[in-house]
Design a protein around this motif. Structure first.
Motif, PDB file in Angstrom:
ATOM      1  N   SER A   1     -28.438  28.131  11.690  1.00  0.00           N
ATOM      2  CA  SER A   1     -27.120  28.619  11.299  1.00  0.00           C
ATOM      3  C   SER A   1     -26.976  30.104  11.600  1.00  0.00           C
ATOM      4  O   SER A   1     -25.946  30.567  12.051  1.00  0.00           O
ATOM      5  CB  SER A   1     -26.937  28.387   9.796  1.00  0.00           C
ATOM      6  OG  SER A   1     -27.977  29.045   9.095  1.00  0.00           O
ATOM      7  N   LYS A   2     -28.077  30.819  11.399  1.00  0.00           N
ATOM      8  CA  LYS A   2     -27.961  32.268  11.495  1.00  0.00           C
ATOM      9  C   LYS A   2     -27.889  32.723  12.944  1.00  0.00           C
ATOM     10  O   LYS A   2     -28.466  32.128  13.834  1.00  0.00           O
ATOM     11  CB  LYS A   2     -29.176  32.908  10.817  1.00  0.00           C
ATOM     12  CG  LYS A   2     -28.782  34.132   9.992  1.00  0.00           C
ATOM     13  CD  LYS A   2     -30.018  34.918   9.591  1.00  0.00           C
ATOM     14  CE  LYS A   2     -29.766  36.405   9.604  1.00  0.00           C
ATOM     15  NZ  LYS A   2     -31.028  37.141   9.644  1.00  0.00           N
ATOM     16  N   ARG A   3     -27.180  33.793  13.152  1.00  0.00           N
ATOM     17  CA  ARG A   3     -27.079  34.391  14.461  1.00  0.00           C
ATOM     18  C   ARG A   3     -28.458  34.768  14.984  1.00  0.00           C
ATOM     19  O   ARG A   3     -29.308  35.236  14.242  1.00  0.00           O
ATOM     20  CB  ARG A   3     -26.266  35.674  14.310  1.00  0.00           C
ATOM     21  CG  ARG A   3     -25.195  35.889  15.352  1.00  0.00           C
ATOM     22  CD  ARG A   3     -24.514  37.194  15.006  1.00  0.00           C
ATOM     23  NE  ARG A   3     -25.294  38.292  15.552  1.00  0.00           N
ATOM     24  CZ  ARG A   3     -24.889  39.003  16.606  1.00  0.00           C
ATOM     25  NH1 ARG A   3     -23.758  38.742  17.187  1.00  0.00           N
ATOM     26  NH2 ARG A   3     -25.628  39.991  17.054  1.00  0.00           N
TER      27      ARG A   3
ATOM     28  N   GLU B   1     -31.227  36.922  16.981  1.00  0.00           N
ATOM     29  CA  GLU B   1     -31.485  38.299  17.380  1.00  0.00           C
ATOM     30  C   GLU B   1     -32.677  38.313  18.316  1.00  0.00           C
ATOM     31  O   GLU B   1     -33.504  37.411  18.296  1.00  0.00           O
ATOM     32  CB  GLU B   1     -31.795  39.158  16.154  1.00  0.00           C
ATOM     33  CG  GLU B   1     -30.571  39.331  15.256  1.00  0.00           C
ATOM     34  CD  GLU B   1     -30.800  40.424  14.229  1.00  0.00           C
ATOM     35  OE1 GLU B   1     -31.023  41.585  14.641  1.00  0.00           O
ATOM     36  OE2 GLU B   1     -30.790  40.115  13.032  1.00  0.00           O
TER      37      GLU B   1
ATOM     38  N   ALA C   1     -33.442  32.983  15.472  1.00  0.00           N
ATOM     39  CA  ALA C   1     -32.670  33.046  14.228  1.00  0.00           C
ATOM     40  C   ALA C   1     -33.654  33.068  13.070  1.00  0.00           C
ATOM     41  O   ALA C   1     -34.441  32.138  12.917  1.00  0.00           O
ATOM     42  CB  ALA C   1     -31.755  31.843  14.121  1.00  0.00           C
TER      43      ALA C   1
ATOM     44  N   TYR D   1     -26.470  37.966  22.173  1.00  0.00           N
ATOM     45  CA  TYR D   1     -25.543  38.504  21.188  1.00  0.00           C
ATOM     46  C   TYR D   1     -24.085  38.173  21.479  1.00  0.00           C
ATOM     47  O   TYR D   1     -23.272  38.107  20.580  1.00  0.00           O
ATOM     48  CB  TYR D   1     -25.705  40.030  21.078  1.00  0.00           C
ATOM     49  CG  TYR D   1     -27.028  40.453  20.492  1.00  0.00           C
ATOM     50  CD1 TYR D   1     -27.556  39.776  19.396  1.00  0.00           C
ATOM     51  CD2 TYR D   1     -27.741  41.521  21.025  1.00  0.00           C
ATOM     52  CE1 TYR D   1     -28.773  40.161  18.853  1.00  0.00           C
ATOM     53  CE2 TYR D   1     -28.947  41.912  20.487  1.00  0.00           C
ATOM     54  CZ  TYR D   1     -29.472  41.230  19.403  1.00  0.00           C
ATOM     55  OH  TYR D   1     -30.669  41.597  18.873  1.00  0.00           O
TER      56      TYR D   1
ATOM     57  N   GLY E   1     -24.040  33.799  22.896  1.00  0.00           N
ATOM     58  CA  GLY E   1     -24.670  32.789  22.035  1.00  0.00           C
ATOM     59  C   GLY E   1     -25.612  31.870  22.786  1.00  0.00           C
ATOM     60  O   GLY E   1     -25.845  30.740  22.403  1.00  0.00           O
TER      61      GLY E   1
END
Ligand SMILES: Cc1ncc(C[n+]2csc(CCOP(=O)(O)OP(=O)(O)O)c2C)c(N)n1
Ligand SMILES: Cc1ncc(C[n+]2csc(CCOP(=O)(O)OP(=O)(O)O)c2C)c(N)n1
Ligand code: SF4
Ligand code: SF4
Ligand code: SF4
Ligand code: SF4
Ligand code: SF4
Ligand code: SF4
Ligand SMILES: [Mg+2]
Ligand SMILES: [Mg+2]
Lengths: 377, 201, 275, 81, 275, 377, 201, 81
Positions: free
Chosen positions: F2-4, F6, F182, G30, G33
């Motif tokens: 779910s999390k973006r 990085e 994530a 970023y 996606g």
């Protein structure tokens, strides 16, 4: 035995044998139960023009003997578990740089400081895997006094012949035992010296592949002026990160062992011909096992003994054969199960493998082996 | 007694128990041509405490190198006795070492406490005897050697005499042999008695 | 007239790996000039190092060269020297190699007064591994493991080795290659353990993080931190803070050299044995 | 490295100084430029040479043969004859 | 009036293992008296050692005790101190433990000036392992690895740690237990790295081999080797050969203590983060 | 996820995860390719009130983290082969004294200095056997970025739960890779802390046996004033040479592992259900193997993947089962054959075991595995 | 081109090749996606020498994390080209990495020597172009990024614009975007031409 | 160790000194005998006690309570009240 027996401790014999084998340099740091080796070397080396130095720690001792060996001297160090752990990094250096030397580890109870004055066999796997990276290893484990002498000499010979460090594993029991032993006359002792280059400096490749995979070794100050490094290197000895070069040289180093197994492997067998049960044991426990086998044979048990003197490389082929012959293999060790893992691996399920393990600083006695064998049978 | 004989000598620092063990093994190897080994405690192992030496003598090569059925046990001190006889201490590393019928020789002045008394024990004031007969207690270990070899015959008299001579510091040969003889005589008397009671003397 | 370095160099290995403006090359050249001045036969020299940028130097030198493990050069060198006391054993190392992981071997070689010369290329940083601080990184300087500035006090290497027993100690910045050569030469000729600290530069790992990326600027900064011995004598301790004294700092020819003393043991033991 | 031609050059002492930068070795660090007391050397841009610079002997006639540039060059890249 | 040692002792472990006449016990008692004088709570003391006869001391002490690996006590102690800067961290070691295998940690603890007190029981021998020579064995003395007499020069531990950066250094023989206690007390109270060298005896491993087996004789021999600082000032170097100077040898209260400096880093970093 | 995502490198993730797991002390000595872990810790620890120290060497780093852990801090060190060799002695101390801590070894080419900037997996056996004496070991080897995070947290949790050092094995590939990942929210992260004693000081036995064989651990300065030693000791922590006591405590230490295998072992399987061939791989080569399996499955080969995340203890039982299921097991490793020995041991001859080995600093690629599998089939 | 795209940028210190790789991966992760990774050489690995960064971008999770079929290769310097293209050097660790039809973009002033010429090579004086159009060579890496993304479309234009902005030091945003645009334009022209000859410009 | 009886002894300052040797702890090293300025102590033979000796308080009346014996005893074996 023709020669008159004399009383020696195992540690004393290591020193005697080292000097007989041509060792002229000892760098060490005291540690129980190995210290008598250093003590004896400190006394006798100067008498034969050799040199002893007590370094500031085990790391330095290992470094010093490598340095001395590069400078042409047969060299040795002796230690026990904690010191053996500290020597690992430089031991790896001797392996990659292919520097002959002998490292004695008189095993005591571990881990850590453990039981400093009690015997164990718990550094057997460490002798194989203690330093980082893939590396070839030779480790020898005598059981009897005369074997301590012979295997020490053999350690030097193998080190010189294969240009690599050789580990001699004793345990506190045989190291401190004083026992009558008949030693060979000095002219009966076979001594091997490192192979020297015959080519010019320009042509000399200290790490090139050769028929026996052991390139000749020039000593420092003999005019060859080559480079020795712990980095992966090319046949000239200069650093290389070239994949093929590095891979090839690693494989060659392994071949020094794998292609000379007949020369390196050594074991004793007893009553194996018709055996249906085997015991595999080494070092001082090899003696317990021998006693146990004699006892059981006397009772009619079809049992035999396989006692490796070379622990590394492991006598894979012969152990696999034994596993096909017998239905059960017992492996008594003064540890929680180390060489037994190799036996299991080679047994491939052909024979049941049973470890007899004891830690806490007490030797496994024949009667304990006997009763365990009977219990299972 | 089987061909293989196991002995243990114990004491506290300075009593010469360990030296006695070395002499006995030397007698066997150098003068009787037997197989023998001795394994002493060493400084790193004991610190001002009790020491012991195990001696094994055999006419065949020795396979198992540790004592497991001690036939003769000598103790010069209570602390040594407690630690190395150890029949009453299951945690003791030297537990399980004594045979049922082992002969135990103790200095009766110094070892007085037997928690779990052995079957055959000879109590003799060895140090006092040495002091009385020889003027110094240092000879007590050789005196004891005379008793041990006299009783067990594990080495020949000649061998032990030679071994003692070999080790005796210059000028002390005579006194050492005298000490040995006192031991021999005691052993002879003892063997003649043939009774091997818990308290013999 | 130009100086011929080739006699002591594996010429096929040049250009070397060191970064543009790195001080190590200057030290290497000073060492070669010292060898030349002493007319040492390259076959008789063992040139030993540990691990680090500095420690790659032996690879470029045409002699018996040994590139050991990190920090352990002096231990290996001790073995070589003891096995061949009549040969020359020279060690180079970085500040990290010689005084961090190698600190113990440093003080013990000094204590023994064994006839080895150690040249430390002190760039005050771990160059090879990416600019972590070393025991000689000056206070407040930034390093990759000192993002808030160096908080640990640093060694005065000269003081340290004097305290341990070294019998020849000198220090100079690489901006004075000629003096460096002179001290190295004296150190090499000295019987006993000698240490020459070459205060040096790492423009990449030390300079970049400290606004001293330009080799020339860095060298000036370094030069200004050095204070010649004679001048330092008249300065107050506060004035000397964050600076270092250069010159020949210590010399003692009276202490016996280790391998010579050991030879006496051998001579005595052999005589006794042969009697 | 001393190339064959360079090595062959006559080494008579009284000749005027010749300063030589070895192209392959020079990494353009600017040290020689900085240390030369008479500004004989300059740094010039050269694409694809280390960081893109190299030392050039711009005013050879000013050279006093003090050798500082040679001694302080970290890269065996400068020779003064 | 008799002194009550029990407060800091695991009484059930006494009598201790050390040989009759061994000097370690005297040092242990001096340490306990110093703790008592400072009224330190035993719950707040970490008492750390390496391996050796001396290093068995923590086992007898009723506090947070740690018996580490040979030579490494200061490394472990550094972790403890850094994790709990407000607690007391005290290290004991033998001469071998502290200056042979442990030499590197010694000089780096000194360099950092971390607030740890190190008490070295210097009996000039490896007691525990059977009398091998140590970096402090005096010249010519016999050891089990120096059958021909000690050929290596020995350390002046005080000089060594001063060169490395220690900020309190004192030395005294065990024949002056009261002075020892005083120096230990001062060292404990000192903020920074302090070293107290207790010149001590090992009658068994050092004495026996050197005709000094009698503890009393050995102690006299030792006592006579010590020269008080004030007296030494007026003596020629030759007179001081083979002797050692006793007293408070060095003190510097100006250098910042390491964990305090590090706390400033934390304070600054946390402030920045929380902004 | 779910999390973006990085971008992080593996080394950075180790530091992130350590701090998330509660690590507040790092003692290290720089070494490629692990240094970024230290660098990041030096920056972030002070921000959370933690402490970073660069020690004088790896031996000291290992000592410092043990000291800090005894004083109550979760602690970590990170290194590579040469440093890992040097840490072995003190690693053994942490094992016998049962001190929680995490040791990261970012593996590079060995032996000795070897190939400092190139990946390898050649310290796997060293992680098991590197220190002297018998000792329990936990070693984890993640393959993916998220796994690096999770396994780092797990390393701390296992260390605290079982009071022992835990080794995290990365290799240079995944350590230096910067990859999108994530991460879990901080409240999703399970954190385990050491069990504290509930009894009084007088009753407290820091090394007594307990139901789970893990005695509670008091920190220094909490009033328990107990003794910690590397000597064999009794339940109170005081030195003991008593055979039964020492033997029992050694066995208890092993049981911490052997009786919690379900909790400690972790692996991923792919397409194993109907597999007739298996690949066993870990670390970055686990990714090559996964790719190879997908490729071969697409071609219709009945092949499956077993990817252990826990290397030590070795998942013996499951590997033995797999060997009974399949006819052939391939074990690709960036070394000359290490974990394959364990696979061989457990295969007991039930399946043919084939190592795919490459050293020299280059990763084994999927296509190399694919062609080897096809070659043999 | 499959879903997974592999790229390699190489240069010598200071040319910004590694930064370009990081920006590209960031654009993918970023702003698009996507899954992406980048693995750069680092100081301990190279010393004042050639550097490179490998970037892999995919819409699925990336399993095998190294390049093995590079689709796009950019070289800013001959030394970098020699080391990291490496098609002619069997000992090179990066051998076997390029696909047959990989597009190779080089700075035509700086890379002039092709021992084993790749099939599709774009030669453009990138640094000179940046100097001419933008007044400074430092923007050449972003200019090149424009070309790379313009040709490959491995990330969206928007994503790369945002990623460049995110990294641009304050005050340089505009110039950086200008550089990117020059790259975009070149790519467009190039793609319109559709001919992918060895020497395109 | 301080036995119960010993600990119970009154610790009033002005009482004449009492010197106590703890039998179990004393190893007979002779140090106390040597350091005592007034020769209060002597070493006596005791069989089976470490090396066979132990310190004995022979002339308690001579004691000045200087504490030297207590401070220098390595074995926690002497107490002066
Ligand atoms: C046992 C071990 N630990 C760490 C390293 C990694 N390492 C290599 S060089 C180095 C330090 C380099 O610093 P320095 O000695 O000052 O040399 P420089 O590169 O600055 O010349 C380190 C930490 C290693 N190779 N071996
Ligand atoms: C790594 C390691 N090396 C060696 C030893 C053996 N060892 C134990 S104590 C000791 C030295 C003892 O000397 P010192 O530190 O002076 O202490 P002392 O016994 O004299 O108090 C040595 C070498 C060890 N335990 N561990
Ligand atoms: S990193 Fe620093 S020390 Fe190393 S070569 Fe580059 S400039 Fe020199
Ligand atoms: S020799 Fe001196 S004057 Fe001539 S170029 Fe070099 S530095 Fe300048
Ligand atoms: S000092 Fe040497 S490397 Fe630097 S610019 Fe001058 S010639 Fe080139
Ligand atoms: S051996 Fe020496 S140092 Fe150790 S306890 Fe005995 S007298 Fe003390
Ligand atoms: S207190 Fe002083 S006077 Fe009294 S016995 Fe002790 S040493 Fe002697
Ligand atoms: S000093 Fe202590 S141990 Fe020694 S004799 Fe006196 S009381 Fe006994
Ligand atoms: Mg440096
Ligand atoms: Mg000592």
């Amino acid at each position: 035995m023709s020669k008159r027996m004399e009383l020696y401790s195992g540690n004393e014999l290591v020193a005697e044998a080292a000097i007989a084998a041509g060792c002229r340099f000892f760098g060490g740091y005291p540690i129980t139960p190995s210290s008598e080796i250093a003590e004896r070397m400190s006394k006798f080396l100067p008498q034969v023009g050799g040199r002893f130095i007590q370094m500031e720690d085990e790391i330095a001792s290992m470094g010093a003997i490598i340095g001395a060996s590069l400078a042409g001297e047969k060299s040795m160090t002796a230690t026990s578990g904690p010191g053996f752990s500290l020597k690992q990094e430089n031991l790896g250096f001797a392996m990659i740089a292919e520097v002959p030397c002998v490292i004695v580890n008189v095993m005591r109870g571990g881990p850590s400081t453990g039981l400093p004055t009690a015997p164990s066999q718990s550094d057997v796997m460490q002798a194989r895997w203690g330093t980082h990276g893939d590396h070839p290893v030779i480790a020898l484990a005598p059981s009897y006094m005369r074997e301590i002498f012979d295997e020490t000499v053999r350690a030097f010979n193998l080190a010189e012949k294969y240009r690599m460090p050789v580990i001699l594993l004793l345990d506190e029991v045989i190291a401190h035992l004083h026992e009558g032993v008949a030693l060979p006359e000095s002219d009966e002792i076979e001594i091997v010296n490192r192979k020297k280059p015959t080519v010019s400096r320009e042509e000399y490749e200290p790490y090139a592949d050769t028929k026996d995979h052991v390139p000749p070794m020039a000593n420092f100050f003999e005019g060859y002026r080559y480079h020795v490094t712990g980095l992966s290197h090319n046949p000239k000895g200069l650093p290389s990160t070239d994949f093929e070069v590095v891979h090839a040289i690693q494989v060659r180093r392994q071949k020094k062992i794998t292609e000379h197994l007949d020369d390196i492997l050594k074991w004793e067998e007893r009553s194996m011909e018709d055996a249906e049960i085997a015991i595999i044991a080494y070092g001082s426990i090899g003696r317990s096992a021998t006693d146990a086998v004699e006892h059981l044979r006397a009772e009619g048990v079809k049992i035999g003994l396989f006692r490796p003197l070379t622990l590394w490389p492991f006598p894979e082929k012969r152990v696999a054969e034994i596993a096909r012959q017998v239905k059960r293999i017992f492996v008594p060790e003064m540890n929680l199960g180390q060489l037994v893992l190799e036996v299991e691996r080679m047994a491939k399920g052909d024979a049941e493998v049973i470890g007899i393990n004891q830690v806490g600083g007490v030797m496994i006695r024949p009667r304990e082996i006997v009763s365990r064998v009977k219990e299972v049978a | 007694m089987s061909n293989r004989v196991e002995l243990r000598f114990s004491g506290v620092g300075g009593q010469g128990a360990i030296l006695a063990g070395a002499i006995l093994a030397e007698a066997a190897v150098y003068f009787d041509g037997k197989y023998a080994l001795q394994s002493p405690t060493y400084t790193a192992q004991v610190r001002g405490g009790a020491t012991k030496v195990d001696v094994i003598i055999s006419s065949d090569p020795i396979i198992f190198p540790q004592t497991s059925e001690i036939n003769f046990y000598l103790a010069f001190a209570q602390r040594a006795y407690d630690r190395f006889y150890g029949g009453n201490n299951p945690g003791n590393r030297f537990f399980r070492d004594m045979t049922e019928d082992a002969i135990v020789l103790v200095d009766s002045d110094l070892v007085t406490n037997f928690n779990d008394p052995p079957h055959r024990v000879i109590k003799l004031p060895i140090l006092q005897l040495a002091l009385k007969e020889l003027g110094r207690t240092v000879f007590s270990n050789v005196l004891a050697l005379g008793i041990v070899t006299g009783i067990t015959k594990v080495v020949s008299d000649e061998a032990i005499v030679n071994a003692v001579k070999r080790r005796a510091p210059r000028g002390t040969e005579e006194m050492n042999l005298k000490a040995l003889n006192i031991g021999f005589n005691f052993a002879k008397k003892y063997m003649e008695q043939k009774s091997i009671d818990p308290v013999t003397v | 007239m130009t100086f011929n370095y080739d006699e002591y160099v594996r010429t096929e290995t040049i250009p070397h790996m060191w970064c543009p403006g790195c001080g190590i090359g200057i030290v290497m050249k000073s060492i070669i000039r010292a060898f030349t001045a002493l007319k040492w036969d390259k076959n008789d020299i063992a040139f030993v190092s540990g691990i680090g940028c500095t420690s790659r130097m032996p690879g470029y030198m045409d002699m018996n060269t040994l590139h050991t493990t990190h920090g352990r050069a002096l231990a290996f060198a001790t073995g070589i020297k003891l096995a061949h006391p009549e040969k020359h054993v020279v060690v180079v190392g970085g500040d990290g190699d010689a005084t961090a992981i190698g600190g113990n071997h440093l003080i013990h070689a000094a204590r023994r007064n064994i006839d080895i010369t150690l040249i430390i290329n002190d760039n005050a940083i771990y160059g090879m591994t990416g600019g972590q601080y070393s025991p000689t990184t000056p206070p407040h300087m930034i390093a990759s493991t000192a993002p808030y500035g160096m908080v640990e006090p640093n060694f005065d290497i000269a003081k340290l080795v004097m305290g341990a027993g070294a019998t020849y100690v000198a220090r100079e910045t690489i901006s004075k290659g000629i003096m460096l050569e002179k001290y190295i030469k004296t150190g090499l000729a000295h019987k006993g353990f000698s240490v020459i600290v070459a205060e040096s530069t790492c423009p990449i790992q030390f300079g970049r993080r400290n606004r001293l990326a330009d080799p020339v600027e860095l060298m000036h900064w370094l030069k200004n931190r050095g204070v010649p011995k004679t001048k330092a004598a008249g300065m107050a301790p506060e004035e000397l803070q964050d600076r270092f004294v250069t010159g020949e700092l210590f010399r003692d020819d009276s202490r016996p050299e280790f391998t010579e003393v050991y030879q006496q043991v051998i001579d005595a033991a052999m005589k006794k044995e042969n009697k | 490295m001393v190339t064959a031609e360079v090595a062959a050059k006559p080494k008579v002492k009284k000749e005027p100084p010749v300063v030589d930068v070895i192209f392959e070795n020079c990494k353009g660090c600017n040290i020689c430029v900085d240390v030369c007391p008479t500004n004989v050397l300059v740094l010039i841009k050269v694409p694809n040479k280390w960081e893109g610079y190299i030392a050039e002997v711009k005013y050879p006639e000013k050279c006093t043969r003090c050798m500082l540039c040679e001694i302080e060059c970290p890269d065996f890249a400068i020779k003064v004859y």
